[in-house]
Design an enzyme around this catalytic site. Structure first.
Site, mmCIF file in Angstrom:
data_model
loop_
_atom_site.group_PDB
_atom_site.id
_atom_site.type_symbol
_atom_site.label_atom_id
_atom_site.label_comp_id
_atom_site.label_asym_id
_atom_site.label_seq_id
_atom_site.Cartn_x
_atom_site.Cartn_y
_atom_site.Cartn_z
ATOM 1 N N GLU A 64 -29.192 -23.559 -4.024
ATOM 2 C CA GLU A 64 -29.125 -24.821 -3.123
ATOM 3 C C GLU A 64 -30.045 -26.246 -3.376
ATOM 4 O O GLU A 64 -29.477 -27.210 -3.410
ATOM 5 C CB GLU A 64 -29.160 -24.577 -1.701
ATOM 6 C CG GLU A 64 -28.011 -23.468 -1.231
ATOM 7 C CD GLU A 64 -26.698 -23.974 -1.366
ATOM 8 O OE1 GLU A 64 -26.275 -25.021 -1.777
ATOM 9 O OE2 GLU A 64 -25.793 -22.972 -1.821
ATOM 10 N N HIS B 222 -28.666 -27.826 -6.506
ATOM 11 C CA HIS B 222 -27.668 -28.713 -6.372
ATOM 12 C C HIS B 222 -28.474 -29.920 -5.637
ATOM 13 O O HIS B 222 -27.973 -31.071 -5.990
ATOM 14 C CB HIS B 222 -26.917 -28.178 -4.937
ATOM 15 C CG HIS B 222 -25.965 -26.976 -5.312
ATOM 16 N ND1 HIS B 222 -24.919 -27.565 -6.470
ATOM 17 C CD2 HIS B 222 -25.199 -26.065 -5.018
ATOM 18 C CE1 HIS B 222 -23.922 -26.756 -6.285
ATOM 19 N NE2 HIS B 222 -24.148 -25.532 -5.452
ATOM 20 N N HIS C 23 -29.896 -32.113 -8.341
ATOM 21 C CA HIS C 23 -29.053 -32.821 -8.818
ATOM 22 C C HIS C 23 -28.486 -34.078 -8.171
ATOM 23 O O HIS C 23 -28.285 -35.184 -8.871
ATOM 24 C CB HIS C 23 -27.686 -32.045 -9.025
ATOM 25 C CG HIS C 23 -26.700 -32.368 -10.197
ATOM 26 N ND1 HIS C 23 -25.417 -31.744 -10.108
ATOM 27 C CD2 HIS C 23 -26.407 -33.109 -11.267
ATOM 28 C CE1 HIS C 23 -24.582 -32.212 -11.145
ATOM 29 N NE2 HIS C 23 -25.408 -33.095 -11.797
HETATM 30 ZN ZN LIG Z 1 -23.334 -23.858 -5.056
#
Ligand SMILES: [Zn+2]
Length: 682
Positions: A471, A474, A477
């Protein structure tokens, strides 16, 4: 005097304590009305040759205002669900869906975007701007801009109904998960469970003013029983309750049945795809993805399945033989996790539970931050005195060269009224305004880990640590983007089958001795993970990876075939059975209703897209192999990854970004090697 609606006020971070369910609908109605007026004005004032500043920027601002109101509602609905909030959330959905459809079908708006894309100025646009325009025009087409009025109306009705159905699907799943509990007055039937799970179940009983232990279907509880309970009948009972949730089978049969919703969802998706001129929903799904055709996806999945099958068969044969030695000759689905864990311990003498004391939450977070600080040249600090939605929530900031570039909330532990699973969601996007001020991104990271018990800190299993890294990948990102346009900053505009690249990529550090040295330390002694435990853990890394690979491929193929072949006369159950016969090495009991809780494809965005996990895993494994070549904490390689992938979000096609980082097209070899599924590894 009436108090101002907090969702209508500009804020730095959402004022969680002031937001109540009653604010949701009035705020959304107000903003949608304001936005409709504003869009009409923007169009009326558009010069003959629209510019980025006259068209895209003001629209982004409207989108941002709506996001800042809707974001907290949808977030709270997931993490602090209540009857009032659920109702308010649900009431907003059709209005939002109607608004999005209307925007997507606004001919004047489409014309303005086309004019902008064809204007001389567009030649000088940045790559991100060009991509955003391209995506906008594509999305207009996928919203039915080219359809006759009658079909546009049908399209709008389908969109609205689908939004409602997805929401009902996840509500019923949550209700079904909470409807079943098992109260045990003492621990006799819980023999085999680790102390942490027992303490958790005692705490759950206490919260309901019960003596003894309460077994629930929340994941940590389910997982503990299915993996550790010596009582085979108890394992069978929880297995049955868990895999029949929200269906017409099992202990709550028919009460929260998602079956009719699924049938309707699939029919409507198919109809929508056909309205837009696609043969099926899988084709529609791929129109905005990295994969090029349904054949390409299916052959990708089947190729992986063929390469993994032999390993999965070996895994299962070994497991059956091991269970037989312990007197169980009829291995069932509720035995696989249990004997799997026992076999892992016998083979590698390492148990997930044994590792827990070495992963206290603060050590893991500190180590994870140290890794990315080194790789990406950033600093992470905790911020205090901020509003949060629960006492366990924490907020952190990311700094680069002394300047704040983003912040993120983390909400780590399972609790009642919180949706299961783990996810990252954007709270705010990075965006440069027309007046030149830079808005910075904020993210939510949500997990469902075993909470702290008593005075002990929360201790994570290695699986949980891996989820956290995922997580956080992510999150980075979203947060480390350098794109200034909302349409491509962070994860915005990233093709769905590339979006798991940064997250799965981050998981690799949980398996590297250099990474583990930073994230582990005994919660009492501070002692690093002992070498022998580390060796065993690494040796055990690919335990049952053949079985796990086939399981993921089964989900992926089921999802994809379900959407690619809709209308061929087969039911959901028929499709599942066909895929299982083709791929699975072990058949679950007939009452298993796994699809009824497959929220990824019925309530999330993974419809005809679950394959994305495997697709992106090829990319992430291959990207990581450059770190294996150059040093896993190599700051230059880290900077390159950040510059090519993390900083660019949806600004360029994922294949272009990947090749820029890797210097060549992706190869499947690294994934097979990392998973122990290649000749070389075998
Ligand atoms: Zn994911």
């Amino acid at each position: 005097m009436t108090q101002a609606n907090p969702l209508l006020c500009a804020y730095d971070l959402p004022p969680f304590s002031q937001i109540s369910a009653a604010h949701a609908q009035p705020a959304i109605e107000q903003i949608l009305a304001d936005n409709r007026t504003a869009i009409a004005e923007i169009l009326a004032q558009q010069p003959a040759a629209p510019s980025w500043q006259s068209l895209v920027q003001p629209l982004d601002e409207l989108g941002e205002r709506l996001g800042l109101a809707w974001g907290p509602i949808s977030h709270l609905n997931a993490v602090c669900n209540s009857a009032e909030l659920r109702e308010a959330y649900q009431a907003c959905l059709p209005q939002l869906s109607a608004y999005w459809t209307e925007l997507g079908q606004n001919r004047e708006l489409f014309n303005a975007f086309e004019a902008l894309a064809n204007s001389p100025a567009a030649a000088g646009f940045s790559v991100a701007q060009k991509t955003i325009l391209e995506h906008n025009l594509r999305d207009f087409r996928l919203s039915g801009i080219d359809l006759p009025a009658e079909q546009q109306q049908r399209f709008a009705a389908i969109s609205a109904r689908l939004a409602e159905l997805s929401n009902q699907f996840s509500n019923q799943l949550l209700d079904a998960t909470q409807a079943w509990t098992k109260h045990l007055p003492d621990a006799s039937r819980l023999a085999g469970l680790p102390d942490s799970a027992l303490a958790q179940m005692a705490q759950a009983a206490e919260a309901r003013e019960l003596e003894g232990y309460l077994v629930t279907l929340e994941f940590p509880s389910y997982y503990a029983v299915i993996t550790y309970a010596d009582d085979r009948a108890l394992r069978e009972e929880i297995y049955q309750a868990y895999c029949t949730r929200a269906s017409e089978q099992g202990p709550n049969a028919g009460e929260f049945d998602n079956g009719p919703l699924m049938a309707e969802i699939l029919d409507l998706r198919h109809e929508m795809a056909q309205l837009l001129g696609f043969a099926n929903y899988a084709e529609l799904s791929l129109a905005s993805k990295m994969a090029e055709s349904t054949e390409q996806v299916l052959s990708f999945l089947r190729d992986l399945a063929a390469k993994s099958r032999r390993f999965a068969e070996q895994d299962l044969a070994e497991l059956r033989a091991f269970a037989a030695e312990q007197g169980v000759t009829d291995l069932h689905s509720w035995d696989v996790g249990y004997f799997g864990e026992k076999l892992r311990q016998a083979k590698y003498s390492v148990a997930q539970e044994e590792l827990r004391p070495y992963f206290p939450i603060d050590k893991v977070l500190g180590g994870m931050f140290a890794i990315v600080e080194r790789l990406y040249g950033i600093q992470i600090n905790e911020l205090h005195d901020v509003e949060r939605w629960h006492a366990d929530v924490r907020l952190f900031e990311i700094r680069e060269n002394g300047e704040q570039i983003g912040r993120f909330f983390i909400d780590l532990y399972a609790r009642a009224n919180k949706r299961g699973g783990a996810w990252m969601d954007g709270c705010k996007d990075r965006r440069l305004t027309n007046s030149g001020s830079l808005k910075l991104p904020v993210a939510y990271l949500v997990c469902n880990f075993t909470p702290a018990v008593g005075s002990q800190p929360a201790l994570l299993t290695h699986d949980e640590v891996t989820t956290l890294f995922h997580e956080f990948g992510h999150g980075l990102h979203h947060l480390l983007t350098r794109v200034n346009e909302a349409g491509a900053s962070g994860i915005n505009g990233v093709a769905w089958d590339a979006v798991e690249l940064p997250s799965q990529f981050m998981e690799n550090w949980c398996w590297e001795p250099q990474g583990l040295a930073l994230i582990s330390g005994h919660y009492e002694s501070g002692e690093a993970l002992p070498q022998n435990l580390l060796d065993k853990m690494l040796a055990a890394k690919n335990f049952h990876s053949g079985l796990m690979m086939l399981r993921q491929l089964e989900f992926s193929l089921f999802d994809f075939e379900l959407h690619a072949n809709h209308g061929d006369g087969r039911s959901v159950a028929d499709v599942l059975q066909a895929i299982r016969s083709e791929v699975a090495v072990m058949q679950p009991p007939a009452y298993n209703r796994f699809p009824n809780s497959f929220a990824h494809i019925f309530a999330g965005g993974y419809a005809a897209g679950y394959y994305s996990y495997k697709w992106a895993e090829v990319l992430s494994a291959d990207a990581f192999s450059r770190f294996e070549e150059e040093g896993i904490l190599n700051a230059d390689t880290g900077r390159a990854f950040r510059d090519c992938i993390l900083a660019n979000g949806g600004a360029e096609a994922p294949m272009v970004l990947f090749q820029r980082f890797r210097g060549r097209a992706p190869s499947i070899d690294a994934l097979l090697r990392h998973s122990g599924l290649s000749e070389e590894a075998a």
